[in-house]
Design an enzyme around this catalytic site. Structure first.
Site, short mmCIF file in Angstrom:
data_model
loop_
_atom_site.label_atom_id
_atom_site.label_comp_id
_atom_site.label_asym_id
_atom_site.label_seq_id
_atom_site.Cartn_x
_atom_site.Cartn_y
_atom_site.Cartn_z
NE ARG A 124 -3.98 -2.09 2.09
CZ ARG A 124 -3.89 -3.08 2.97
NH1 ARG A 124 -3.00 -3.03 3.93
NH2 ARG A 124 -4.68 -4.12 2.88
CE LYS A 146 -1.24 13.60 -14.94
NZ LYS A 146 -1.62 14.07 -16.29
CG HIS A 268 5.07 9.98 -24.79
ND1 HIS A 268 3.72 9.83 -24.68
CD2 HIS A 268 5.36 11.13 -24.12
CE1 HIS A 268 3.20 10.82 -23.96
NE2 HIS A 268 4.18 11.62 -23.61
P1 NAD Z 1 11.73 5.20 -22.49
O1 NAD Z 1 11.61 5.08 -21.05
O2 NAD Z 1 11.21 4.09 -23.35
O3 NAD Z 1 13.26 5.44 -22.86
C1 NAD Z 1 13.62 5.60 -24.19
C2 NAD Z 1 14.74 4.64 -24.62
O4 NAD Z 1 15.99 5.13 -24.19
C3 NAD Z 1 14.62 3.25 -24.05
O5 NAD Z 1 15.06 2.32 -25.00
C4 NAD Z 1 15.59 3.30 -22.88
O6 NAD Z 1 16.08 2.02 -22.52
C5 NAD Z 1 16.69 4.14 -23.45
N1 NAD Z 1 17.49 4.88 -22.48
C6 NAD Z 1 17.06 5.50 -21.37
N2 NAD Z 1 18.05 6.20 -20.83
C7 NAD Z 1 19.15 6.02 -21.60
C8 NAD Z 1 20.48 6.49 -21.55
N3 NAD Z 1 20.86 7.38 -20.64
N4 NAD Z 1 21.35 6.06 -22.49
C9 NAD Z 1 20.94 5.20 -23.47
N5 NAD Z 1 19.68 4.74 -23.59
C10 NAD Z 1 18.80 5.14 -22.65
O7 NAD Z 1 11.01 6.53 -23.04
P2 NAD Z 1 10.89 8.00 -22.46
O8 NAD Z 1 10.78 8.86 -23.65
O9 NAD Z 1 11.92 8.31 -21.45
O10 NAD Z 1 9.50 7.97 -21.70
C11 NAD Z 1 8.29 7.76 -22.37
C12 NAD Z 1 7.27 7.28 -21.38
O11 NAD Z 1 7.05 8.30 -20.41
C13 NAD Z 1 5.94 6.97 -21.99
O12 NAD Z 1 5.48 5.76 -21.50
C14 NAD Z 1 5.05 8.10 -21.51
O13 NAD Z 1 3.72 7.72 -21.39
C15 NAD Z 1 5.66 8.43 -20.20
N6 NAD Z 1 5.38 9.79 -19.74
C16 NAD Z 1 4.92 9.93 -18.48
C17 NAD Z 1 4.69 11.18 -17.97
C18 NAD Z 1 4.27 11.34 -16.55
O14 NAD Z 1 3.92 12.45 -16.16
N7 NAD Z 1 4.30 10.31 -15.74
C19 NAD Z 1 4.94 12.31 -18.75
C20 NAD Z 1 5.42 12.13 -20.04
C21 NAD Z 1 5.65 10.85 -20.52
N1 GLY Z 2 2.79 14.89 -18.45
C1 GLY Z 2 1.53 15.37 -17.97
C2 GLY Z 2 1.46 15.54 -16.49
O1 GLY Z 2 2.37 15.24 -15.78
O2 GLY Z 2 0.45 15.96 -16.01
#
Ligand code: NAD
Ligand code: GLY
Length: 368
Positions: A124, A146, A268
């Site tokens: 939890r 989030k 994304h």
């Molecule tokens: P990701 O986590 O898939 O990382 C992108 C790629 O880069 C992956 O292959 C990863 O293994 C690689 N990688 C990461 N760090 C690295 C490094 N330093 N060197 C080499 N390779 C590396 O993608 P992302 O763009 O970081 O995140 C996208 C995700 O984030 C989506 O699922 C999206 O929905 C989410 N998101 C969440 C929020 C939120 O507020 N929680 C906001 C925006 C996006």
């Molecule tokens: N990326 C949208 C939010 O954090 O609200």
């Protein structure tokens, strides 16, 4: 030794925390001072990032925990699901981790979102720390609490609001990031301009070359300013009762692109990039911004190496497919899609739009 160049505070009462921004932070034990004491920690990473950075993090944490466990998940958006999440719980239970165990999310947004959700659920709720290693995660996803996994019918549909105890943005980790991923992160930086800060937008127009060349000073500014804007929005509306939705500029169209193409095909940030052009064009057709603004935004997105047109998701009825996917968006209310639109550069609003107009925008903004 590391340099903490900057700290940004997220002010959420008893859930407040800070974002440390600098180079070499990840490997410095002092970075983690002030976190709650615990017997054990779990580093959650993936098969790409763990070989690069997990040992450094483990060494930095060695004096802090009697046991440091690790789980390496498969890499990719297509693995942001129940099956992968279960592996985190499997490890926590197999290692007899207690309710003080601290989870460390080492990776991009996918790892951060899944680790945060696991931390929210395990016993939890256990503490967790974000160690974002992509630009996108440093400027957006690691901040604000989030957390989520995807469902085949919708992006980020299963999740929780759950704040980390600390965010560690180590700019040095961006050196190993593939160029396509760096560009995807720039989409979320660009986003902050039209919704909140046209001075940042103008700075990006001047400094896009430096960012693409990964100049540390330019990256530090982009990360800090993005985090400041996000901190202000989240501080005012943690659970998205209203204002926070503006952070989803470009995301309604973008999520449809991601889901419609199959998770992981378009990144994304790429979906958000094309989605911002579509949302700006919709704003223009509603009389909220002029054509010059849409062109300026499109130019900057293109300069970052990002797509400015959406893909065709259905050869027969492309606009219909977009609309169908967008109705699953979390901002939709009673099946009515609510868009984040630009009401003059630097100001965002939420509103619905007639389907016919949205169809026109999709037809105008999708390739070929
Ligand atoms: P990701 O986590 O898939 O990382 C992108 C790629 O880069 C992956 O292959 C990863 O293994 C690689 N990688 C990461 N760090 C690295 C490094 N330093 N060197 C080499 N390779 C590396 O993608 P992302 O763009 O970081 O995140 C996208 C995700 O984030 C989506 O699922 C999206 O929905 C989410 N998101 C969440 C929020 C939120 O507020 N929680 C906001 C925006 C996006
Ligand atoms: N990326 C949208 C939010 O954090 O609200």
């Amino acid at each position: 030794m590391s340099t903490i160049a900057d700290r940004v505070a997220i002010d959420l009462g008893e859930r407040s925390y800070s974002i440390a921004i600098g180079s070499g932070l990840l490997a410095d034990p002092a970075t983690y001072d002030g976190l709650p004491g615990a017997r054990s920690a779990l580093i959650v990473s993936n098969t790409t990032v763990a070989p690069l950075y997990a040992e450094r993090l483990r060494t930095a944490l060695a004096g802090r925990y009697a046991q440091i466990h690790e789980v390496q998940l498969s890499d990719g958006e297509e693995h942001k699901n129940w099956q992968t999440l279960q592996q985190i719980f499997d490890t926590l239970l197999a290692q007899e981790c207690d309710r003080k165990t601290v989870l460390y999310a080492l990776g991009g947004g996918v790892i951060g979102d899944m680790t945060g959700f696991a931390a929210a659920c395990y016993m939890r709720g256990v503490p967790f720390v974000q160690v974002p290693t992509t630009l996108l995660a440093q400027v957006d996803s690691s901040v604000g609490g989030k957390t989520a996994i995807n469902h085949p019918l919708g992006k980020n549909m299963i999740g929780a609001f759950y704040q980390p105890r600390l965010v560690v943005c180590d700019l040095a980790t961006l050196d190993t990031l593939p160029a396509r991923e760096l560009a995807a992160g720039l989409a979320e930086v660009i986003k902050y301009g039209p919704i909140a800060d046209m001075a940042l937008f103008a700075w990006l127009e001047q400094n896009m070359g430096a960012l693409l060349a990964r100049e540390r000073g330019a990256l530090a500014h982009a990360v800090k300013r993005s985090c400041e804007i996000k901190a202000a929005v989240v501080g005012a509306d943690e659970r998205e009762a209203g204002l926070r939705a503006i952070l989803n500029f470009g995301h309604t169209f973008g999520h449809a692109i991601e889901a419609g193409m199959g998770y992981g095909v378009w990144l994304h940030g790429e979906g958000v990039a094309a989605g911002m052009v579509m949302a700006a064009e919709l704003s223009r057709r509603l009389g909220l911004v002029d054509a010059a603004f849409v062109e300026r935004l499109t130019r900057l997105i293109a300069r970052a190496g990002l797509p400015t047109r959406g893909p065709v998701l259905d050869a027969q009825d492309n606009a219909g497919r977009y609309l169908e996917l967008m109705r699953v968006d979390k901002k939709a209310e009673g099946g009515e899609i609510r868009f984040v639109l630009i009401d003059g550069p630097g100001k965002a609003i939420m509103r619905a739009a007639p389907d016919a107009l949205v169809r026109e925008v999709i037809d105008a903004c999708c390739a070929p």
